[in-house]
Design a protein around this motif. Structure first.
Motif, PDB file in Angstrom:
ATOM      1  N   THR A  97     -16.868 -10.634   9.132  1.00 27.63           N
ATOM      2  CA  THR A  97     -16.811  -9.394   9.934  1.00 27.63           C
ATOM      3  C   THR A  97     -16.604  -8.191   9.050  1.00 27.63           C
ATOM      4  O   THR A  97     -17.212  -7.129   9.236  1.00 27.63           O
ATOM      5  N   GLY A  98     -15.742  -8.330   8.041  1.00 24.24           N
ATOM      6  CA  GLY A  98     -15.489  -7.215   7.128  1.00 24.24           C
ATOM      7  C   GLY A  98     -16.737  -6.834   6.359  1.00 24.24           C
ATOM      8  O   GLY A  98     -17.037  -5.643   6.157  1.00 24.24           O
ATOM      9  N   ALA A  99     -17.487  -7.867   5.899  1.00 22.90           N
ATOM     10  CA  ALA A  99     -18.718  -7.577   5.150  1.00 22.90           C
ATOM     11  C   ALA A  99     -19.739  -6.877   6.038  1.00 22.90           C
ATOM     12  O   ALA A  99     -20.463  -5.952   5.614  1.00 22.90           O
ATOM     13  N   ALA A 100     -19.827  -7.299   7.310  1.00 23.64           N
ATOM     14  CA  ALA A 100     -20.759  -6.646   8.241  1.00 23.64           C
ATOM     15  C   ALA A 100     -20.369  -5.196   8.468  1.00 23.64           C
ATOM     16  O   ALA A 100     -21.226  -4.299   8.539  1.00 23.64           O
ATOM     17  N   ALA A 101     -19.073  -4.958   8.579  1.00 28.91           N
ATOM     18  CA  ALA A 101     -18.606  -3.584   8.777  1.00 28.91           C
ATOM     19  C   ALA A 101     -18.916  -2.731   7.563  1.00 28.91           C
ATOM     20  O   ALA A 101     -19.354  -1.573   7.689  1.00 28.91           O
ATOM     21  N   GLU A 102     -18.676  -3.304   6.368  1.00 32.64           N
ATOM     22  CA  GLU A 102     -18.980  -2.558   5.144  1.00 32.64           C
ATOM     23  C   GLU A 102     -20.476  -2.227   5.069  1.00 32.64           C
ATOM     24  O   GLU A 102     -20.886  -1.123   4.704  1.00 32.64           O
ATOM     25  N   GLY A 103     -21.307  -3.212   5.442  1.00 33.17           N
ATOM     26  CA  GLY A 103     -22.756  -2.964   5.416  1.00 33.17           C
ATOM     27  C   GLY A 103     -23.174  -1.870   6.384  1.00 33.17           C
ATOM     28  O   GLY A 103     -24.033  -1.026   6.081  1.00 33.17           O
ATOM     29  N   ALA A 104     -22.562  -1.913   7.577  1.00 36.60           N
ATOM     30  CA  ALA A 104     -22.897  -0.887   8.571  1.00 36.60           C
ATOM     31  C   ALA A 104     -22.489   0.506   8.084  1.00 36.60           C
ATOM     32  O   ALA A 104     -23.201   1.501   8.292  1.00 36.60           O
TER      33      ALA A 104
END
Length: 343
Positions: free
Chosen positions: A60-67
């Protein structure tokens, strides 16, 4: 962002250029704001809470960073495109204004050159035309006088012959002396000749011709005004080229030592004038010195039966208005500005 096309003439697209400049400023402001928003979004990527949450939920953290990276990058890309568009739009306005100013300056220079040639040629052509008119007019006047002298001579001969015949009818014995009859005919013809009749007839012909010219003058003036109205470019040349026209008119006298200095004293301007404003000031000042702009009087005619024409102040009379050189300057300036706005 591409394909900006601007068309028109000097002054004719001023409002559109102002709109383009305002749009460029708004795009620049938007670009700056988007850059700020992009920086704010990028700062979220290193937020402490987000970094701590990545330990508990890496996916989830990686997805947030990507967004966040995608959002900040997209904002930065749009900001860059908007900024480039602002620069391009402002550059287009500056380029067009510069080109328009150069074209306007070249047009004024061309008009001054044409007006200078017209002014230089106007003096000798005017003198030749005036001399031609004087010669033709003088020849016509002499012809009229000569014809009237001949006509009066023929009339006197006819009248002399008639008087002689009447005298012979009263005294037929006169026929016995041919010399006497010839002398009698000569005396009768001479007495019948009237120089005053020649003068009166010639003066009447001159007066009739002058009256016809006076009747034709308004017609010719109206035709000239209509012709100038149909050929407004001539007025533009003479207006924009006023300095060149004045310089051309005084070119030949200007070859005399001290003439330009004298004109500078009379007009209050350096001679010859170099700008439209200097030319108008020279005309107004020079004309004012000789009273050319101080002798016009105007007034308001009030119709007592027309309520729309009554004076706003009861008991007051409309005051005459004199035309002064300063008003000539102000009027010429207003005309110059209005013509520039409506060009």
């Amino acid at each position: 962002m591409s394909g900006i096309t601007v068309s028109g003439g000097a002054g004719g697209v001023g409002a559109r250029l102002d709109d383009m400049r305002l749009q460029a400023q708004q795009l620049a402001t938007l670009s700056t704001e988007l850059i700020g928003r992009s920086g704010t979004a990028a700062a979220k990527a290193v937020d402490g809470d987000l970094l701590e949450s990545m330990i508990l939920s890496p996916v989830t953290g990686a997805a947030a960073e990507g967004a966040i990276v995608l959002a900040s990058g997209s904002l930065l890309l749009v900001a860059t495109e908007t900024g480039v568009s602002a620069v391009f739009l402002e550059g287009a306005v500056v380029a067009y204004e510069t080109a328009d100013q150069l074209i306007a300056a070249a047009t004024v220079a061309l008009h001054n050159g044409v007006a200078f040639v017209i002014g230089v040629l106007a003096v000798p052509v005017g003198l030749v035309a005036a001399a031609g008119v004087a010669v033709v007019g003088g020849a016509w006047m002499l012809t009229v006088a000569g014809v009237n002298i001949v006509v009066e001579g023929v009339d006197s001969l006819v009248e002399g012959a008639q008087q002689t015949l009447d005298q012979i009818g009263d005294n037929p014995w006169l026929l016995l002396s041919p010399a006497g009859v010839a002398g009698l005919f000569t005396a009768n013809s001479i007495s019948a000749y009237s120089p005053q009749e020649v003068v009166d007839r010639t003066a009447a012909t001159y007066a009739d011709a002058l009256s016809r010219l006076q009747e034709l003058a308004p017609v010719a003036a109206q035709a000239a005004n209509e012709w100038l109205g149909d050929n407004a470019w001539i007025e533009d040349i003479l207006t924009d080229g006023a300095p060149g026209l004045l310089a051309g008119l005084t070119f030949l006298p200007g070859l005399l030592p001290g003439f330009n200095g004298l004109m500078s004293v009379v007009t209050g301007q350096g001679w010859p004038p170099l700008t439209y404003e200097q030319a108008i000031d020279a005309i107004a000042t020079g004309g004012g010195r000789f009273g050319l702009f101080d002798d016009g009087q105007g007034g308001l005619a009030m119709d007592p039966d027309d309520p729309h024409s009554r004076s706003p102040c009861l008991g007051t009379e409309p005051s005459p208005t004199s035309v002064t050189s300063s008003r000539v300057r102000r009027t010429s300036t207003r005309v110059r500005r209005s013509s520039a706005i409506s060009a």
